[in-house]
Design a protein around this motif. Structure first.
Motif, mmCIF file in Angstrom:
data_model
loop_
_atom_site.group_PDB
_atom_site.id
_atom_site.type_symbol
_atom_site.label_atom_id
_atom_site.label_comp_id
_atom_site.label_asym_id
_atom_site.label_seq_id
_atom_site.Cartn_x
_atom_site.Cartn_y
_atom_site.Cartn_z
ATOM 1 N N PRO A 19 0.831 -1.213 0.000
ATOM 2 C CA PRO A 19 0.000 0.000 0.000
ATOM 3 C C PRO A 19 0.863 1.259 0.000
ATOM 4 C CG PRO A 19 0.005 -1.023 2.185
ATOM 5 C CD PRO A 19 0.901 -1.847 1.316
ATOM 6 N N THR A 21 0.141 4.438 0.807
ATOM 7 C CA THR A 21 -0.826 5.351 1.408
ATOM 8 C C THR A 21 -0.113 6.620 1.840
ATOM 9 O OG1 THR A 21 -0.538 4.267 3.552
ATOM 10 C CG2 THR A 21 -2.354 3.515 2.185
ATOM 11 N N TYR A 32 -1.936 1.401 -4.920
ATOM 12 C CA TYR A 32 -1.752 0.069 -4.343
ATOM 13 C C TYR A 32 -1.143 -0.850 -5.396
ATOM 14 C CZ TYR A 32 -4.951 1.995 -0.890
ATOM 15 O OH TYR A 32 -5.531 2.794 0.060
ATOM 16 N N HIS A 194 -9.898 -8.167 0.793
ATOM 17 C CA HIS A 194 -9.693 -6.719 0.819
ATOM 18 C C HIS A 194 -10.623 -6.037 -0.181
ATOM 19 C CE1 HIS A 194 -5.346 -6.760 2.650
ATOM 20 N NE2 HIS A 194 -6.229 -7.430 3.372
ATOM 21 N N PHE A 196 -11.300 -2.254 -2.022
ATOM 22 C CA PHE A 196 -10.756 -0.934 -2.325
ATOM 23 C C PHE A 196 -11.927 -0.014 -2.666
ATOM 24 C CE2 PHE A 196 -7.598 -4.127 -2.993
ATOM 25 C CZ PHE A 196 -6.421 -3.568 -2.508
ATOM 26 N N TRP A 239 -9.645 -0.380 1.968
ATOM 27 C CA TRP A 239 -8.627 0.615 1.641
ATOM 28 C C TRP A 239 -9.299 1.811 0.986
ATOM 29 C CZ3 TRP A 239 -3.777 -0.296 3.354
ATOM 30 C CH2 TRP A 239 -3.404 -1.617 3.616
ATOM 31 N N GLU A 245 -5.891 2.755 5.880
ATOM 32 C CA GLU A 245 -6.791 1.604 5.784
ATOM 33 C C GLU A 245 -7.884 1.731 6.841
ATOM 34 O OE1 GLU A 245 -4.454 -1.791 8.154
ATOM 35 O OE2 GLU A 245 -3.198 -0.413 6.985
#
Length: 560
Positions: A19, A21, A32, A194, A196, A239, A245
């Motif tokens: 990630p 971020t 990502y 996960h 997004f 995310w 996150e």
């Protein structure tokens, strides 16, 4: 990039995520990287050049160690999410990166649409970007990866939440859900456990809501569908497009807040270049006015506390010392001053400055706290300070003020207003009336001490050419705005100030005249903004040979 920055994605066959971020920034999204032994997937590139260099160097290192195809998924076509894909399209083409985007976003990217990509708001130049695969186009097919391998794309229209399902050579599945509202092409992407989210959770924020393609009804539907995905189970982490996150419980709470906010935001105006320009001007005026108002309020509260303590009201004096968080407000304004300097020097763009203003206004409002309601605080000052903060949001969102305009006869209104400016006898009367009630007396005493006779040395007059002149306005705002004007003239050394009300045909004009007014008076723009919210048009003119600040209103018909 360190090996331990990579994390396993549960629910996949060996997929890992890196990630990229960053602190929330309207000018650049997160990015990502997802890697398996058979493919590499990038979700958004962002707009920051350094971030893109990290993406490129990481992908080059991975493919040097094991050649494999690279795919780029764009969560939506706003440039903060994909500018670097456009700027570095030569690398994308040389590397054979397969670009995926929602069909509507693909059209905007391939045509270089400045509105849909909000390039016009960012004031960034763009060029067309080739999109290889248009998602949510209603069809299924095989997508060639250029190395003899393919991705199987299937569209599931009748699933609980319609999705494009993509099966990769590694056997891993990526699901892409259409979640319009923030933009027509917004998508959420699931990889294993996960999810997004793109900009879904921020879509109702001031300065974001109302952008080209904003659709609150579609956004409300999208929020419900993402809630359905999360409550069905199987997702353990989300995310965001910006910021950190977020856990599934926190995401569900954020969706609830989004749904609540949307009920208030449906009436929002378009956030276009005109709205942006008006918001920038408001933010500049807000900073100047806040730097003037809040020190005055803090100083008067300190003055009140000092005299209450001298009179033996120690407990009450201490209460007023903590009425507002002055040091905190000073810190917020100092930070905003520094940001504004950077903006003026070209280090920040318009939209960043506006969003900073909204953020600072909310923080100051929180620190202002109890001071908003205390009767000892100067009510006009406090109301002006409070409106200064709330009107920031109203300006950015194109909301009307919450207090409705009503028909008002300005002749008696102005007569009472001018009379009260230099006459504090009503405070003395309130003090005498409260003599038998200890709490009421203490409150009246505080109000009397806090009142500063600003206008006792200034002769303020009021004349009118009719007994009744009715206009539609917000009377409290009007009087508070005129108080601010008269305070400014007094501070500039005015000894005489004339207020007049005149009617001509369908117009009613209020004029404020003083010898210290001049043609390049620096507060005109702020006055024009302030009085526009009262229903008036404000300008500087010469009246009877003297400069005047004139407010023009449409005359209200009077029923006989």
């Amino acid at each position: 990039m360190a090996e331990n920055d990579w994390r396993e994605i549960p629910g996949t066959d060996g997929a890992r995520i890196l990630p990229l971020t960053r602190k929330p920034d309207v000018c650049c999204s997160n990015a990502y990287l997802i890697a398996t032994e058979r493919e590499i997937v990038i979700i958004d590139t962002g707009a920051d050049e350094t971030q893109m260099e990290t993406i490129i160097s990481t992908v080059e290192a991975l493919t040097a160690a094991r050649p494999r195809p690279v795919c780029l998924f764009i969560t939506h076509c706003h440039l903060d999410h994909c500018l670097q894909a456009i700027r570095r399209r030569s690398w994308i083409e040389e590397k054979g990166v397969v670009v995926f985007a929602h069909a509507e976003g693909a059209e905007a990217l391939e045509s270089g649409d400045e509105s849909q990509t909000v390039a016009d708001i960012f004031k960034w130049e763009i060029e067309p970007l080739r999109v290889d695969v248009r998602l949510h186009n209603g069809d299924g097919r095989e997508v060639s990866l250029g190395n003899g391998e393919t991705i199987v794309l299937e569209h599931e229209e009748h699933a609980a939440v319609p999705a494009d399902r993509l099966t990769f050579p590694s056997g891993n599945l990526i699901s892409v859900y259409a979640t319009p509202g923030h933009s027509p092409d917004s998508v959420c992407i699931r990889v294993g456990e996960h999810l997004f989210l793109g900009d879904l959770l921020f879509s109702a924020n001031p300065g974001v809501a109302g952008l080209h393609g904003w659709n609150p009804d579609a956004l409300l539907t999208s929020a419900g569908e993402v809630r359905r995905i999360l409550t069905a189970g199987g997702i353990t982490l989300c995310w965001n497009g910006h910021g950190r996150e977020i856990t599934v419980p926190d995401t569900l709470r954020a969706l609830g807040k989004l749904e609540d906010d949307l009920e208030c935001m449906k009436a929002i105006g378009n956030f276009d270049n005109d709205r942006l320009r008006e918001s920038v001007e408001y933010a500049q005026d807000m900073l100047a006015e806040a730097n003037r108002l809040f020190p005055i309020i803090s100083g008067r509260i300190y003055y009140l506390s000092y005299y209450l303590e001298a009179l033996g009201e120690v407990e009450e004096a201490e209460r007023y010392q903590h009425l507002i968080e002055s040091d905190m407000i000073d810190a917020f304004l100092t930070d905003f001053d520094a940001f504004a300097t950077e903006f003026r020097e070209g280090g920040k763009i318009d939209i960043q400055f506006v969003l900073k203003a909204v953020q600072v206004a909310a923080k100051i409002e929180g620190a202002f706290g109890r001071g908003l309601d205390d009767p000892a605080a100067d009510t006009s000052l406090v109301r002006r300070a409070s409106r200064l903060l709330t009107d920031c949001l109203h300006t950015v969102c194109a909301f009307d003020p919450p207090d409705a305009a009503v028909p008002v006869d300005v002749v008696p209104l102005m007569a009472e207003f001018v009379g009260r400016l230099s006459d504090s006898s009503h405070l003395d009367e309130a003090l005498l009336a409260a003599a038998e009630d200890e709490d009421a007396f203490r409150s009246a005493l505080a109000q009397r001490i806090a009142h500063l006779p600003l206008f006792e040395e200034v002769r303020i007059s009021f004349v009118h050419d009719a007994d009744s002149l009715v206009v539609r306005t917000r009377p409290e705002r009007l009087c508070d705005g005129l108080t601010a004007v008269i305070e400014g003239l007094t501070a500039a050394g005015a000894e005489k100030i004339a207020v007049s009300a005149t009617g001509t045909g369908e117009m009613v004009s209020l004029a404020v005249q003083s010898s210290v007014l001049h043609g390049d008076w620096p507060h005109l723009r702020a006055c024009q903004r302030r009085f526009a919210r009262c229903g008036g048009r404000c300008d500087l003119r010469t009246v009877h040979g003297m400069p005047a600040l004139v407010l023009d209103f449409t005359r209200e018909p009077v029923s006989l």
